[in-house]
Design an enzyme around this catalytic site. Structure first.
Site, mmCIF file in Angstrom:
data_model
loop_
_atom_site.group_PDB
_atom_site.id
_atom_site.type_symbol
_atom_site.label_atom_id
_atom_site.label_comp_id
_atom_site.label_asym_id
_atom_site.label_seq_id
_atom_site.Cartn_x
_atom_site.Cartn_y
_atom_site.Cartn_z
ATOM 1 N N GLU A 144 0.817 -1.209 0.000
ATOM 2 C CA GLU A 144 0.000 0.000 0.000
ATOM 3 C C GLU A 144 0.858 1.269 0.000
ATOM 4 O O GLU A 144 1.801 1.400 0.767
ATOM 5 C CB GLU A 144 -0.907 0.074 1.235
ATOM 6 C CG GLU A 144 -1.711 1.375 1.222
ATOM 7 C CD GLU A 144 -2.477 1.684 2.499
ATOM 8 O OE1 GLU A 144 -2.427 0.900 3.445
ATOM 9 O OE2 GLU A 144 -3.127 2.748 2.520
ATOM 10 N N ASP A 152 9.466 5.736 14.862
ATOM 11 C CA ASP A 152 9.287 7.149 14.579
ATOM 12 C C ASP A 152 9.682 7.928 15.824
ATOM 13 O O ASP A 152 9.096 7.739 16.888
ATOM 14 C CB ASP A 152 7.810 7.405 14.224
ATOM 15 C CG ASP A 152 7.532 8.874 13.962
ATOM 16 O OD1 ASP A 152 8.500 9.649 13.841
ATOM 17 O OD2 ASP A 152 6.352 9.251 13.878
ATOM 18 N N ASP A 192 10.169 11.724 17.246
ATOM 19 C CA ASP A 192 9.780 13.075 16.874
ATOM 20 C C ASP A 192 10.182 14.034 17.982
ATOM 21 O O ASP A 192 9.907 13.796 19.151
ATOM 22 C CB ASP A 192 8.256 13.100 16.694
ATOM 23 C CG ASP A 192 7.779 14.391 16.078
ATOM 24 O OD1 ASP A 192 7.032 14.330 15.101
ATOM 25 O OD2 ASP A 192 8.141 15.473 16.592
#
Ligand code: SF4
Ligand SMILES: [Zn+2]
Lengths: 427, 516
Positions: free
Chosen positions: A46, A111, A113
């Site tokens: 995807e 991830d 951040d």
């Protein structure tokens, strides 16, 4: 080459050029195709695109590199996300009987951040970053990279600058791609040390015995701590920040330290005093007196967004996607030069488009022959032209690093094939 | 019902041996015939057990004393085996006297085995269902494994071919410091005495997650005392694979007209609430019922209401289904008595007769008579599966029990668009009765996609009221645990007849379990 020349208003004009002449489609496809070992691995992947005006289209999928290229050149996405490899073509998910359309595999991703560090940064807040707080990302990469390799045995870690204020990690080993959701969340929790939100003062609590993983991580943090925390962040110089640190030590120690700090302003010595107190406690008290370690970890240990890692079907911004706000390309980071990595030196889309238009000054014809087996026949001339194109820009060194990463992946694929055929011979 | 045809001749022996062990990995489906009524009872009781496991896991620390006590009690109540050593005792004593109360330990193990496999069929259908089922089964398994004696644990590992690689003395020496600091309970001395097993980290996730194990290069080094983790993980993996395989054979189940609704209902039941505890008693006036029945009642209740208004009478099945529903939406006992009396006395029943013959059963519904059981409103599962309506009955589920042609006319009469009607009829044809009902809900409430999954007529009512803005005063606590009444509620004899009939027509169940 200041990046301030990037103007978000120009993005719609720059993107077509970027996707037509600069985006490294060949490497990109080579990556997600994983040697074509598993059937439909690329085809069932995807992609999701964010278009102009935040229009978000999910479940895109492509049969070939060519199709991907054409579609991206047609849609010119502001942002590209990569999702899972599904049981069926994602663009046909509506036609599949509900329930049987399932996310099967994906890289294990992380991830990190900078906004998650707001309570321990004094230099910036929210989406802002600067050279001083970037050290936090360096520490994060070091800690996680070590653990993922040494503890979990992964080999193929692609670290990527997110384009704005953080880093992503794509663990591409076959074993990592096949991990269940439960396994992903177990890995993420193993790697998480900082717990609690706004309401929690003490976010790291260590208990005896200290796990080898924590010891190893501490070694990394200790390496950066004096320079980063004491010097750059003024951790023990400013009054409010000193108070915050002292809130993390036991009451009696806190009183003692407050007294001593009155006559001692130098941050290194102040830290030394904290350490001394900790060692004293450790030798007298029974157990669990690790406050100096807890302080270092609370201020420096990587803060993961666990939810991103947990789900097989979670989407993450793709490498080489452009960040619409900063214009910076999401580029792979070469860990051999991690300490020198400067997010502000990462090229913006305006810069590389401009470089493309410059006259070819001293361009070298050192075209490296591509791996013949992994090349399709149709594209040749156009492809070569494009290779030359990005090579003329500052994107080149990042694509080169990406190439090296892909070569390593291919090598271990070959190794695995050999091993398997050897095994077969033995029988 | 027959679980298998082809393996019958080995069946009895294998089975007996299987039930000699206090715990099993559910590697083989049951190899015997069971009646459909047993099938249903087993399924519902295991579901209850698993729901208890879930509730206990939320309320108590898993494996704490309280948790274990409560779970043991529930196992006992539902006649599932709970004592690992019970068979030996039974066997010794059985020569003297047969077990006095309830089924023998062997029978309980048989039930455990069969009921597990029935629920597999019901819970393999979606990711969520699978996850829920696996979680509860794993917790149950953990409890049972931990209850085993050390020697029984070894036997279990042996019997199930669970062999794990122990590391050499040499390697242990090299890793000693790391092994000691990775586990709270392992001291330096213990490291030398204890075996450590080296397994891929994926096989010991619970230990990895909590950092209670040493990890190196993708392998976890597990002290013997923590071996339950690997066994559980193994159990989880096998179960998960088996469910995926069963799901693939589902088309076969879907084509089975009798099994499919039953399984669908079992699987819907896990999110179910019982809608019995009311916070809004008395919030609805009797005058409102007519208009509410048109706007917010599901078709099954609307039909009962109409029949009651027209005939001034409902037979027992209808009174139960409708009466409990009304209680669920907030009618008080007084209101209920008044409501039924008013309607019945308009027909052939006079007030005196009503008080003598019917008032009792209304009070009964509210738990004021007899066993004083507080009956819960029927779920869709119960409405659809038990006590099908016969001549003169208006209860049941229109999507299940009405002639398709009649249902179609009724839908048209209720102004459902032609395309809506055909969508609903399509679902009915596929035996997705609740989905059909939900589609009807969507069409008549003008919503595209409802966020709930329909499993209860009272849920239908509440959701409808929420949408129509009447929900403010008709709210209930959402987190009430289900107190399932599926079994204890009275059943007409016709249900039993139906089961008999079903038993003849269902296929071999074991055909649905693909061999791994
Ligand atoms: S599915 Fe439930 S709510 Fe809908 S009609 Fe049947 S019983 Fe009533
Ligand atoms: Zn900063």
């Amino acid at each position: 080459m200041p990046s301030s020349d990037y103007d978000p208003a120009c993005l719609p004009d720059l993107l077509p050029l970027y996707y037509r002449r600069l985006f490294p489609f060949s490497q990109y496809h080579r990556w997600l195709n994983y040697g074509g070992v598993q059937k439909n691995y690329f085809q069932n992947r995807e992609f999701s695109f964010t278009l102009k005006d935040d229009i978000y289209v999910r479940y895109q999928s492509f049969n070939t590199q060519n199709e991907l290229e054409k579609e991206m050149q047609r849609m010119n996405p502001y942002k590209i996300d990569i999702g899972a490899v599904y049981s069926h073509r994602p663009n046909q998910h509506n036609t599949v009987k509900s329930g049987s359309f399932q996310a099967l595999e994906k890289e294990l991703v992380f991830d990190i951040d900078m906004t998650d560090y707001d309570d321990v940064r004094s230099c910036c807040s929210a989406a802002d970053i600067c050279a001083r707080c970037w050290t936090l990302m360096t520490i994060a990469v070091r800690v996680l990279d070590r653990a993922l390799r040494e503890d979990f045995g992964f080999r193929h870690l692609l670290w990527v600058y997110s384009g704005r204020r953080g880093v992503h990690c794509w663990v591409c080993d076959e074993a990592a791609r096949k991990l269940s959701a439960a396994a992903r969340s177990a890995v993420a929790e193993y790697l998480s040390l900082v717990k609690g939100g706004e309401e929690t003062v003490k976010k790291v609590v260590l208990s005896d015995p200290i796990h080898p993983f924590i010891k190893e991580s501490l070694a990394v943090v200790e390496h950066y701590f004096p320079q980063y925390a004491l010097q750059q962040q003024d951790l023990l110089s400013r009054k409010d920040s000193v108070d915050k640190v002292l809130a993390l030590v036991p009451e009696d120690v806190k009183k003692e330290l407050q007294m001593r700090f009155q006559n001692e302003k130098r941050p290194e010595i102040r830290w030394k005093l904290i350490e001394d107190q900790a060692h004293k406690k450790q030798s007298t008290a029974k157990k669990g007196q690790h406050f100096e370690k807890e302080i270092m970890l609370q201020y420096c240990y990587p803060r993961l967004d666990v939810n991103v890692s947990k789900g097989v079907n979670h989407l993450l911004k793709s490498p080489f996607s452009v960040h619409p706000k900063t214009g910076r390309v999401s580029v792979p980071i070469d860990l051999r030069e991690l300490d020198k990595f400067d997010p502000f030196a990462v090229p913006t889309i305006s810069l590389i488009c401009e470089e493309l238009d410059r006259p070819k000054a001293g361009e070298e014809e050192e075209e490296k022959p591509e791996d013949a087996t992994e090349r399709e026949d149709e594209r040749d001339a156009a492809e070569k032209r494009k290779i030359r194109a990005y090579k003329r820009t500052s994107l080149a060194k990042y694509v080169k690093h990406f190439d090296q990463f892909l070569d390593a992946l291919a090598r271990s694929r070959k190794g695995e094939l050999l091993r398997q055929s050897d095994l077969q011979k033995e029988f | 019902m027959q679980f298998t045809g082809r393996r019958n001749k080995f069946g009895t022996n294998l089975q007996t041996e299987l039930y000699l062990q206090p715990l099993q990995f559910y590697g083989q489906p049951p190899l015997e015939n069971i009646s459909l009524s047993e099938f249903e009872t087993f399924a519902v009781e295991r579901l209850k057990l698993l729901k208890t496991v879930e509730n206990l896991g939320v309320s108590y620390v898993k494996q704490s004393e309280q948790y274990k006590q409560k779970l043991e009690k529930e196992l006992k109540n539902l006649n599932f085996s709970y004592r690992p050593d019970a068979v030996d005792k039974d066997n010794k004593e059985s020569s003297k006297k047969p077990p006095q109360n309830g089924p023998s330990e062997l029978e309980k193990r048989r039930k455990d085995h069969i009921s597990h496999f029935i629920l597999r069929l019901a819970y393999c259908q979606t990711e969520d269902l699978r996850r829920w089922f696996i979680q509860q089964e794993v917790d149950l398994f953990r409890y049972r494994f931990n209850e085993l004696q050390p020697i029984q644990k070894l036997e279990f590992l042996h019997k199930n071919n669970l062999q794990y690689d122990a590391i050499s003395v040499e390697e242990k020496k090299n890793l000693k410091d790391n092994l000691v600091s990775s586990s709270y309970a392992v001291s330096g001395i213990k490291v030398e005495l204890e075996e450590f097993y080296k397994v891929p980290f994926q096989d010991a996730l619970d230990l990895v997650r909590t950092r209670k194990v040493y990890l190196k290069d993708g392998f976890a080094y597990i002290p013997h005392q923590d071996i339950v983790t690997i066994v559980l993980n193994d159990f989880r993996t096998r179960l998960s694979k088996a469910l995926a395989l069963t799901a693939r054979s589902l088309p076969a189940v879907h084509s089975d007209e009798r099994l499919q609704p039953l399984l669908n209902h079992l699987s819907h039941a896990y999110v179910g609430q019982d809608y019995s505890i009311q916070k809004n008693v008395g919030k609805i006036s009797l005058e409102q019922i007519d208009s509410l029945s048109g706007k917010s009642f599901p078709l099954c209740m609307r039909k009962l209401h109409q029949a009651l208004r027209e005939n001034h009478h409902l037979r027992h099945g209808g009174r139960m289904q409708y009466g409990l529903f009304l209680k669920g939406i907030g009618l008080s006992l007084e209101q209920a008595l008044q409501f039924w009396r008013m309607e019945f006395t308009r027909g052939k029943v006079d007030a005196d007769k009503f008080d003598k013959a019917y008032a009792y059963s209304i009070r009964h519904m509210f738990g004021k008579e007899g066993k004083r059981t507080d009956y819960t409103p029927y779920s869709c599962m119960k409405v659809i599966l038990s006590n099908p309506p016969s001549q003169g009955d208006y209860h049941g589920c229109p999507f299940r029990h009405s002639e398709p042609e009649l249902l179609k006319q009724k839908l048209q009469f209720y102004k459902v668009s032609p395309s809506g009607v055909s969508q609903i009829m399509e679902l009915v044809k596929g035996m997705h009765y609740q989905l059909a009902c939900q589609k009807y809900f969507e069409l008549t409430h003008n919503v595209e996609d409802t966020s709930f999954s329909l499993s209860h007529p009272n849920q239908y009512f509440l959701e409808s009221q929420k949408l129509l803005g009447g929900g403010k005063d008709i709210k209930r606590e959402a987190d009430t645990p289900q107190r399932s009444q599926e079994n204890s509620a009275p059943r007409g004899s016709s249900a039993a007849d139906a089961s008999e009939h079903l038993a003849e027509t269902t296929e071999d169940l074991d055909a649905f379990f693909v061999d791994v």
